[in-house]
Design an enzyme around this catalytic site. Structure first.
Site, PDB file in Angstrom:
ATOM      1  N   ALA A  69       0.868  -1.009  -0.160  1.00 47.49           N
ATOM      2  CA  ALA A  69      -0.269   0.270   0.000  1.00 47.49           C
ATOM      3  C   ALA A  69       0.922   1.159  -0.081  1.00 47.49           C
ATOM      4  O   ALA A  69       1.737   1.541   0.539  1.00 47.49           O
ATOM      5  CB  ALA A  69      -0.895  -0.273   1.200  1.00 47.49           C
ATOM      6  N   GLY A 113       1.082  -4.675   0.958  1.00 42.54           N
ATOM      7  CA  GLY A 113      -0.393  -4.724   0.388  1.00 42.54           C
ATOM      8  C   GLY A 113      -0.289  -5.895  -1.491  1.00 42.54           C
ATOM      9  O   GLY A 113      -1.706  -6.065  -1.859  1.00 42.54           O
ATOM     10  N   GLU A 116      -0.839  -9.533  -0.192  1.00 44.80           N
ATOM     11  CA  GLU A 116      -1.782 -10.028  -0.515  1.00 44.80           C
ATOM     12  C   GLU A 116      -3.004  -9.305  -1.363  1.00 44.80           C
ATOM     13  O   GLU A 116      -4.352 -10.286  -1.579  1.00 44.80           O
ATOM     14  CB  GLU A 116      -2.425  -8.879   1.016  1.00 44.80           C
ATOM     15  N   GLU A 136       4.541  -5.005   7.558  1.00 45.29           N
ATOM     16  CA  GLU A 136       4.178  -4.331   7.816  1.00 45.29           C
ATOM     17  C   GLU A 136       4.230  -3.589   8.779  1.00 45.29           C
ATOM     18  O   GLU A 136       4.293  -2.578   9.914  1.00 45.29           O
ATOM     19  CB  GLU A 136       2.575  -4.582   8.236  1.00 45.29           C
TER      20      GLU A 136
HETATM   21  N1  CAA Z   1       4.459   3.036  -0.808  1.00 44.17           N
HETATM   22  C1  CAA Z   1       5.036   4.270  -1.399  1.00 44.17           C
HETATM   23  N2  CAA Z   1       5.983   4.315  -2.299  1.00 44.17           N
HETATM   24  C2  CAA Z   1       7.267   3.287  -1.987  1.00 44.17           C
HETATM   25  C3  CAA Z   1       7.143   2.165  -1.115  1.00 44.17           C
HETATM   26  C4  CAA Z   1       5.372   2.012  -0.548  1.00 44.17           C
HETATM   27  N3  CAA Z   1       4.906   1.056  -0.469  1.00 44.17           N
HETATM   28  N4  CAA Z   1       8.126   1.265  -1.581  1.00 44.17           N
HETATM   29  C5  CAA Z   1       8.836   1.917  -2.540  1.00 44.17           C
HETATM   30  N5  CAA Z   1       8.443   3.036  -2.863  1.00 44.17           N
HETATM   31  C6  CAA Z   1       8.661   4.060  -3.590  1.00 44.17           C
HETATM   32  C7  CAA Z   1       9.831   4.499  -2.228  1.00 44.17           C
HETATM   33  O1  CAA Z   1       9.571   5.349  -1.889  1.00 44.17           O
HETATM   34  C8  CAA Z   1      10.933   4.782  -3.807  1.00 44.17           C
HETATM   35  O2  CAA Z   1      10.660   6.768  -3.897  1.00 44.17           O
HETATM   36  P1  CAA Z   1      11.717   7.088  -4.334  1.00 44.17           P
HETATM   37  O3  CAA Z   1      11.963   7.161  -5.628  1.00 44.17           O
HETATM   38  O4  CAA Z   1      10.819   8.793  -4.391  1.00 44.17           O
HETATM   39  O5  CAA Z   1      12.414   7.861  -2.721  1.00 44.17           O
HETATM   40  C9  CAA Z   1      10.697   4.010  -4.695  1.00 44.17           C
HETATM   41  O6  CAA Z   1       9.331   3.481  -3.834  1.00 44.17           O
HETATM   42  C10 CAA Z   1      11.965   3.320  -4.804  1.00 44.17           C
HETATM   43  O7  CAA Z   1      11.784   2.581  -3.729  1.00 44.17           O
HETATM   44  P2  CAA Z   1      13.709   2.616  -3.033  1.00 44.17           P
HETATM   45  O8  CAA Z   1      14.325   3.523  -3.667  1.00 44.17           O
HETATM   46  O9  CAA Z   1      12.452   2.502  -1.658  1.00 44.17           O
HETATM   47  O10 CAA Z   1      13.900   1.131  -3.608  1.00 44.17           O
HETATM   48  P3  CAA Z   1      14.942  -0.307  -3.232  1.00 44.17           P
HETATM   49  O11 CAA Z   1      14.797  -1.232  -4.324  1.00 44.17           O
HETATM   50  O12 CAA Z   1      16.309   0.340  -2.321  1.00 44.17           O
HETATM   51  O13 CAA Z   1      14.449  -1.103  -1.918  1.00 44.17           O
HETATM   52  C11 CAA Z   1      11.744  -1.928  -1.455  1.00 44.17           C
HETATM   53  C12 CAA Z   1      12.683  -1.970  -2.178  1.00 44.17           C
HETATM   54  C13 CAA Z   1      12.760  -3.360  -0.449  1.00 44.17           C
HETATM   55  C14 CAA Z   1      10.818  -2.479  -1.809  1.00 44.17           C
HETATM   56  C15 CAA Z   1      11.164  -0.750  -0.443  1.00 44.17           C
HETATM   57  O14 CAA Z   1      11.666   0.158  -1.531  1.00 44.17           O
HETATM   58  C16 CAA Z   1      10.517  -1.112   0.931  1.00 44.17           C
HETATM   59  O15 CAA Z   1      11.006  -1.037   1.346  1.00 44.17           O
HETATM   60  N6  CAA Z   1       9.153  -0.733  -0.093  1.00 44.17           N
HETATM   61  C17 CAA Z   1       8.263  -0.612   1.198  1.00 44.17           C
HETATM   62  C18 CAA Z   1       7.761  -1.753   1.612  1.00 44.17           C
HETATM   63  C19 CAA Z   1       6.576  -2.177   2.108  1.00 44.17           C
HETATM   64  O16 CAA Z   1       6.679  -1.724   3.543  1.00 44.17           O
HETATM   65  N7  CAA Z   1       5.718  -1.981   2.046  1.00 44.17           N
HETATM   66  C20 CAA Z   1       4.435  -2.428   3.172  1.00 44.17           C
HETATM   67  C21 CAA Z   1       2.791  -1.085   3.245  1.00 44.17           C
HETATM   68  S1  CAA Z   1       2.009  -1.374   3.870  1.00 44.17           S
HETATM   69  C22 CAA Z   1       0.733  -2.222   3.111  1.00 44.17           C
HETATM   70  O17 CAA Z   1       0.953  -2.751   2.641  1.00 44.17           O
HETATM   71  C23 CAA Z   1      -0.635  -2.580   4.053  1.00 44.17           C
HETATM   72  C24 CAA Z   1      -1.431  -3.159   4.032  1.00 44.17           C
HETATM   73  O18 CAA Z   1      -1.244  -4.671   4.458  1.00 44.17           O
HETATM   74  C25 CAA Z   1      -2.765  -2.812   3.205  1.00 44.17           C
END
Ligand code: CAA
Length: 262
Positions: A69, A113, A116, A136
């Site tokens: 998400a 998400g 999911e 999460e």
């Molecule tokens: N939401 C918003 N933006 C996101 C994102 C997310 N879930 N995941 C990645 N991005 C964005 C980053 O902020 C980054 O943006 P910028 O270039 O503007 O900084 C861009 O995508 C690229 O990401 P990274 O630079 O972090 O890329 P990476 O290769 O170094 O890492 C990753 C990749 C491991 C997937 C890392 O991006 C990450 O950990 N993302 C978050 C994953 C996460 O926590 N997901 C759960 C979300 S909560 C949820 O989903 C709730 C639910 O159950 C409904």
């Protein structure tokens, strides 16, 4: 129809074809915001209503199916924002009301998400590059789109607890061993293998495909005895279809069936 966060396409040959939805927010690794989820729901419902579509595929990019998400969008929300607007339920679950099969073709990250969403599809075909996780916990929340329920059903309590509590990722090989994905294929072949599976489904009789999906889903939603009873009634009902007559006559007479999807 043109969308902001997804691309739709129709693939395959034959009377029933494949509706493909590609998630497309490349700069955000396909983070799932409201626009994307609204568009995904609308596209899948449109394919579901289209008599020329027999199966759907949801996919992302090579780097990410979806990284979860949209954290930036959620960061400022408070309890009443999410509770009152029924966040997740209001648009994420549209996919569960789609009656034709939906296959997730997952390459790269399927996190939070994203994992999911893949689990809401009927089955997952993974590229060898795929990485699944429910991170999460690292954000001070828990999975909110079914992860705490569908993951244990898919891979058992031990692994699901491990994933949800540690937030670690699972690679494609482990995901296949654990039963989260149905097959793992080389990344370059992900779409062709998934489209071949979808094409095979399109060629079977529509009523049996739809009832098969409905019956398997019952396995997750009630006791075994009710699931068996539901399956038996669906099985009986198929004897009222033209496709059952055609399928069995074709076998008996050693010819290829010509299903009419009725
Ligand atoms: N939401 C918003 N933006 C996101 C994102 C997310 N879930 N995941 C990645 N991005 C964005 C980053 O902020 C980054 O943006 P910028 O270039 O503007 O900084 C861009 O995508 C690229 O990401 P990274 O630079 O972090 O890329 P990476 O290769 O170094 O890492 C990753 C990749 C491991 C997937 C890392 O991006 C990450 O950990 N993302 C978050 C994953 C996460 O926590 N997901 C759960 C979300 S909560 C949820 O989903 C709730 C639910 O159950 C409904």
């Amino acid at each position: 129809m043109s969308y902001e966060c997804i691309v739709t396409d129709v693939q395959g040959s034959g009377p029933l074809r494949i509706g493909v939805v590609t998630l497309s927010r490349p700069k955000q690794l396909n983070a799932l915001n409201d626009t994307l989820m609204n568009e995904l729901g609308a596209a899948l419902k449109a394919f579901d209503a289209d008599e020329t579509i027999g199966c759907m595929v949801v996919t992302g990019s090579e780097k990410a199916f979806a990284a979860g998400a949209d954290i930036g969008a959620m960061a400022g929300w408070n309890f009443m924002d999410v509770y009152k607007s029924d966040y997740i339920t209001r648009n994420w679950e549209t996919i569960r009301s789609v009656r034709k099969p939906v296959i997730a073709a997952v390459s790269g990250f399927a996190l939070g998400g994203g994992c999911e969403l893949a689990m809401m599809c009927d089955f997952i075909i993974a590229a060898d590059s795929a990485k699944f996780g429910q991170p999460e916990i690292k954000l001070g929340i828990i999975p909110g789109a079914g992860g705490t329920q569908r993951l244990p059903r898919a891979i058992g309590k031990a692994k699901a607890m491990d994933m949800v509590l540690t937030g670690r990722m699972m690679d494609a090989a482990e995901a296949e061993r654990a039963g989260l994905v149905s097959r793992v294929v080389p990344a370059a072949e992900l779409l062709s293998v998934t489209l071949a599976a979808a094409q095979a489904i399109c060629e079977f009789g529509g009523p049996s495909v739809m009832m098969a999906k409905e019956a398997v889903n019952r396995a997750y939603e009630g006791p075994l005895s009710e699931g068996i009873q539901f399956e038996r009634r669906m099985f009986h009902a198929l004897f009222a279809t033209e496709d059952q007559k055609e399928g069995m006559d074709a076998f008996v007479n050693k010819r290829k069936p010509a299903f009419k999807h009725r």
